[in-house]
Design a protein around this motif. Sequence first.
Motif, short mmCIF file in Angstrom:
data_model
loop_
_atom_site.label_atom_id
_atom_site.label_comp_id
_atom_site.label_asym_id
_atom_site.label_seq_id
_atom_site.Cartn_x
_atom_site.Cartn_y
_atom_site.Cartn_z
N UNK A 309 20.18 22.76 -3.17
CA UNK A 309 20.64 22.13 -4.40
C UNK A 309 21.92 22.73 -4.94
N UNK A 310 22.25 23.97 -4.50
CA UNK A 310 23.51 24.57 -4.93
C UNK A 310 24.68 23.89 -4.23
N UNK A 311 25.86 24.05 -4.80
CA UNK A 311 27.06 23.43 -4.25
C UNK A 311 28.09 24.51 -3.95
N UNK A 312 28.56 24.58 -2.72
CA UNK A 312 29.60 25.53 -2.33
C UNK A 312 30.94 24.81 -2.35
N UNK A 313 31.91 25.39 -3.07
CA UNK A 313 33.23 24.77 -3.25
C UNK A 313 34.31 25.84 -3.14
N UNK A 314 35.55 25.45 -2.84
CA UNK A 314 36.65 26.41 -2.87
C UNK A 314 36.81 26.98 -4.27
N UNK A 315 37.04 28.28 -4.39
CA UNK A 315 37.16 28.89 -5.71
C UNK A 315 38.33 28.33 -6.50
N UNK A 316 39.39 27.94 -5.79
CA UNK A 316 40.58 27.41 -6.47
C UNK A 316 40.39 25.96 -6.90
N UNK A 317 39.28 25.34 -6.50
CA UNK A 317 39.10 23.90 -6.75
C UNK A 317 37.65 23.62 -7.15
N UNK A 318 37.13 24.42 -8.07
CA UNK A 318 35.74 24.27 -8.48
C UNK A 318 35.62 23.30 -9.66
N UNK A 319 34.71 22.32 -9.57
CA UNK A 319 34.52 21.40 -10.70
C UNK A 319 33.79 22.10 -11.84
N UNK A 320 33.94 21.56 -13.03
CA UNK A 320 33.22 22.10 -14.18
C UNK A 320 31.75 21.72 -14.09
N UNK A 321 30.90 22.57 -14.63
CA UNK A 321 29.48 22.24 -14.72
C UNK A 321 29.17 21.72 -16.12
#
Length: 444
Positions: A309-321
């Motif tokens: 259920x977690x989402x791994x994303x690039x640190x420079x392009x992380x969406x807001x929660x």
Amino acid sequence: MSTITTEELAETTLLRFATAGSVDDGKSTLVGRLLHDSKSVLTDQLEAVERVSASRGQEAPDLALLTDGLRAEREQGITIDVAYRYFATPLRRFILADTPGHVQYTRNMVTGASTAELTVILVDARNGVVEQTRRHAAIAALLRVPHVVLAVNKMDLVGYEEKVFAAIAEEFTAYATELGVPEVTAIPISALVGDNVVEPSANMDWYGGPTVLEHLETVPVSHDLSHCHARLPVQYVIRPQNADHPDYRGYAGQIAAGSFRVGESVTVLPSGRASKISGIDLLGEPVDVAWTTQSVTLLLEDDIDISRGDLIVPSKDAPATTQDIEATVCHVADAPLTVGHRVLLKHGTRTVKAIVKDIPSRLTLDDLSLHPHPGQLVANDIGRVKVRTAEPLPVDSYADSRRTGSFILIDPNDGQTLTAGMVGESFAAPEPVKDESEDDGWDF
């Protein structure tokens, strides 16, 4: 029938498309004609159709039977479920979703068109644009299907009159443009006779555009998501009991968008913890880079608490929660969706409790007006909702990502899908009013 070699097939592009239209507009006949005239029907399939058609007293094969595969569909003479067909020509491979036309099954179109790059919307030349036509155009717009084909069918029943076609094409194009559909291609056809489906029509010399198949073979395909925001919803944490790799911990899933590289800095959401990719396993082999739709296992430099259920994303392009999600939805269940409704929200591989805080508006398809604060949505309604979740979710706008910008609402009692939602999509709904329903324990 002509054959395509494996080498030729590998070099062709893939187009996913869906068909839609009202009952008896000829969708299944069009699909059958496409398969038949493009020589994509096996001999035994055609023989079976000919036998069934003959048993009904029909002189010519009923090509609609090539897609109406369910017994109930054949008995009723209508499509009641999404039928997927796979075929190819020397220029392109196709995955086709033939969706139902009856208003009762409009929700099935959401399923069929959710991954489509093109939608063929059929109109009976005798009836013109009807409510169901407008509904299908609205869904195509909401799902951001980039290409829409208006197939004006049964032109043989209106004497192949150009003015009939022109009037329908003008009305539909104006409506679709107002919805925000980026491209409409109108084609006059007769699926029963075969006019302008695969071969150009000798009966409509006034039309100089492409046939349906020609357009399908040449329309630009842009479903490459490898350059979008990179997203990996974690499906499974792998901890093999292997003496050679006692500390192995991998995070497996299908890349929803973008690409990941070894050495890249990534952030795990919703926790916000950061690390770097130390390795990528693809089909059991290490690779340096992986991209959209590949199922991979990421290995990180740091030991982080990560679960399904977690989402791994690039640190420079992380969406807001966020815990507050506003979206346009298509309600697909028979039971209505109401303000205060307690639901489960499934986003990617995560499912959380949620409550419907407000339904700001419902779309009226006749004139695209908004009915403010209807209080509920019933089956096949399109409207705006505001949902509050029990846990923060990292959501993208649907305009940026059709996969991580979408969600479904589920009935927590029986697991039934209630609603399909697109985050941020809007028909300029009026400002919502504050929900003053009583606290029932689900008010997060």
